[in-house]
Design a protein around this motif. Structure first.
Motif, mmCIF file in Angstrom:
data_model
loop_
_atom_site.group_PDB
_atom_site.id
_atom_site.type_symbol
_atom_site.label_atom_id
_atom_site.label_comp_id
_atom_site.label_asym_id
_atom_site.label_seq_id
_atom_site.Cartn_x
_atom_site.Cartn_y
_atom_site.Cartn_z
ATOM 1 N N GLN A 109 36.315 37.062 29.203
ATOM 2 C CA GLN A 109 37.526 36.631 29.880
ATOM 3 C C GLN A 109 38.731 37.495 29.500
ATOM 4 O OE1 GLN A 109 37.212 35.023 32.367
ATOM 5 N NE2 GLN A 109 38.219 33.071 32.433
ATOM 6 N N ALA A 110 38.733 38.017 28.271
ATOM 7 C CA ALA A 110 39.859 38.810 27.784
ATOM 8 C C ALA A 110 40.021 40.115 28.550
ATOM 9 C CB ALA A 110 39.675 39.112 26.301
ATOM 10 N N HIS A 111 38.976 40.580 29.218
ATOM 11 C CA HIS A 111 39.049 41.841 29.949
ATOM 12 C C HIS A 111 39.605 41.680 31.366
ATOM 13 C CE1 HIS A 111 37.237 44.172 26.822
ATOM 14 N NE2 HIS A 111 36.128 43.472 26.841
ATOM 15 N N GLY A 112 39.810 40.453 31.813
ATOM 16 C CA GLY A 112 40.360 40.212 33.148
ATOM 17 C C GLY A 112 41.675 40.926 33.406
ATOM 18 N N PRO A 113 42.642 40.849 32.468
ATOM 19 C CA PRO A 113 43.910 41.540 32.702
ATOM 20 C C PRO A 113 43.765 43.060 32.858
ATOM 21 C CG PRO A 113 44.174 39.916 30.968
ATOM 22 C CD PRO A 113 42.710 39.985 31.297
ATOM 23 N N ILE A 114 42.787 43.639 32.219
ATOM 24 C CA ILE A 114 42.571 45.089 32.352
ATOM 25 C C ILE A 114 42.160 45.410 33.790
ATOM 26 C CG2 ILE A 114 41.202 47.067 31.581
ATOM 27 C CD1 ILE A 114 40.891 45.553 28.896
ATOM 28 N N ALA A 174 44.922 31.762 39.766
ATOM 29 C CA ALA A 174 46.191 32.456 40.019
ATOM 30 C C ALA A 174 47.291 31.444 40.323
ATOM 31 C CB ALA A 174 46.031 33.412 41.196
ATOM 32 N N SER A 175 48.521 31.880 40.190
ATOM 33 C CA SER A 175 49.642 31.023 40.580
ATOM 34 C C SER A 175 49.678 30.947 42.100
ATOM 35 C CB SER A 175 50.952 31.589 40.046
ATOM 36 O OG SER A 175 51.291 32.770 40.738
ATOM 37 N N GLN A 199 44.361 55.346 28.174
ATOM 38 C CA GLN A 199 44.498 54.773 26.822
ATOM 39 C C GLN A 199 44.039 53.323 26.791
ATOM 40 O OE1 GLN A 199 48.597 55.449 25.829
ATOM 41 N NE2 GLN A 199 48.266 57.599 25.322
ATOM 42 N N GLN A 200 44.432 52.534 27.777
ATOM 43 C CA GLN A 200 44.042 51.122 27.827
ATOM 44 C C GLN A 200 42.527 50.980 27.978
ATOM 45 O OE1 GLN A 200 46.217 48.496 27.520
ATOM 46 N NE2 GLN A 200 44.430 47.186 27.441
ATOM 47 N N LEU A 201 41.934 51.796 28.816
ATOM 48 C CA LEU A 201 40.490 51.735 29.012
ATOM 49 C C LEU A 201 39.735 52.194 27.766
ATOM 50 C CD1 LEU A 201 40.397 52.983 32.696
ATOM 51 C CD2 LEU A 201 39.816 50.689 31.893
ATOM 52 N N GLN A 202 40.298 53.152 27.025
ATOM 53 C CA GLN A 202 39.686 53.577 25.768
ATOM 54 C C GLN A 202 39.728 52.442 24.742
ATOM 55 O OE1 GLN A 202 41.858 57.637 25.794
ATOM 56 N NE2 GLN A 202 40.503 57.640 24.025
ATOM 57 N N LYS A 203 40.864 51.761 24.646
ATOM 58 C CA LYS A 203 41.002 50.649 23.694
ATOM 59 C C LYS A 203 39.979 49.558 23.954
ATOM 60 C CE LYS A 203 45.885 50.777 22.975
ATOM 61 N NZ LYS A 203 47.147 50.077 23.165
ATOM 62 N N SER A 204 39.707 49.301 25.225
ATOM 63 C CA SER A 204 38.754 48.256 25.580
ATOM 64 C C SER A 204 37.307 48.755 25.549
ATOM 65 C CB SER A 204 39.077 47.693 26.956
ATOM 66 O OG SER A 204 38.927 48.680 27.941
#
Length: 164
Positions: free
Chosen positions: A79-84, A24-25, A123-128
Motif C-alpha cells: 500500500q505504501a507504494h501507491g503514492p509513487i 479518493a476524495s 531518485q524516487q524510483l531508486q529509493k523505492s
C-alpha cells in the motif's frame, strides 16, 4: 489509473461503489472521472440510471488501457507504494527504462519531461527499489545507466507488452 483498474476488475460503474473502492476524495474522484471521459476512456452509460447518479462504462479504448492499469495495480503489492504510482512521471519513466537507458535516452523518449522532473522521478524510483542505477564505466567519462527492477520491472513489462 485506479478507476480504470477497478472497472476492469468488475466494480460497478456507479459513482458510489467506485468512490468507496478508490479511496479518493470526492473532488479528486470527480476530476479523474471527467478527465477519463475527456480522454475517451470512459463514457456515461446512456441507458442507465438517474441523471444525477450516472453510471460509467469503459470505451473500447478504455478496455485496453484498463487491462494495463489492472496489471500495474497487481504488480504493486504494498500500500505504501501507491503514492509513487500516482506521481506524474513514475509510470512513463518505468516504461522508458524497460531496458537499460541513459538519462538522455529516457528524456528523449519522454519529450515533455523537464530535467528536474525526470531527475526527481529517477531518485524516487531508486529509493523505492523500482529502478536500478548502475555506472557504465566503458564510457569516458563514466555515465549512469538506469533500468527498471523488481516491481518497477513488472510495471514496465505490463506497459511494454500493451504497446506491442
Amino acid at each position: 489509473m485506479n478507476i480504470l483498474a477497478l472497472l476492469h476488475a468488475g466494480t460497478p460503474g456507479r459513482q458510489a461503489p467506485l468512490l468507496s473502492k478508490s479511496g479518493a476524495s470526492r473532488t479528486a474522484f470527480a476530476q479523474s472521472l471527467s478527465h477519463l471521459v475527456d480522454l475517451g476512456l470512459l463514457e456515461r452509460n446512456p441507458g442507465h440510471g438517474h441523471p444525477l447518479r450516472p453510471e460509467y462504462r469503459l470505451t473500447p479504448k478504455g478496455v485496453e488501457i484498463a487491462a494495463v492499469a489492472g496489471k500495474i495495480n497487481a504488480a504493486v503489492t504494498e500500500q505504501a507504494h501507491g503514492p509513487i504510482l500516482r506521481r506524474t512521471w513514475s509510470v512513463p519513466v518505468l516504461a522508458a527504462s524497460y531496458k537499460p537507458r541513459y538519462f538522455g535516452e529516457i528524456k528523449n523518449e519522454l519529450v515533455s519531461v523537464t530535467d528536474r522532473a525526470l531527475s526527481q522521478s529517477l531518485q524516487q524510483l531508486q529509493k523505492s527499489r523500482w529502478l536500478v542505477r548502475n555506472i557504465d564505466t566503458s564510457k569516458n567519462p563514466p555515465r549512469p545507466i538506469y533500468q527498471a527492477a523488481n516491481q518497477g520491472f513488472e510495471i514496465a513489462q505490463a506497459i511494454n507488452l500493451a504497446r506491442v
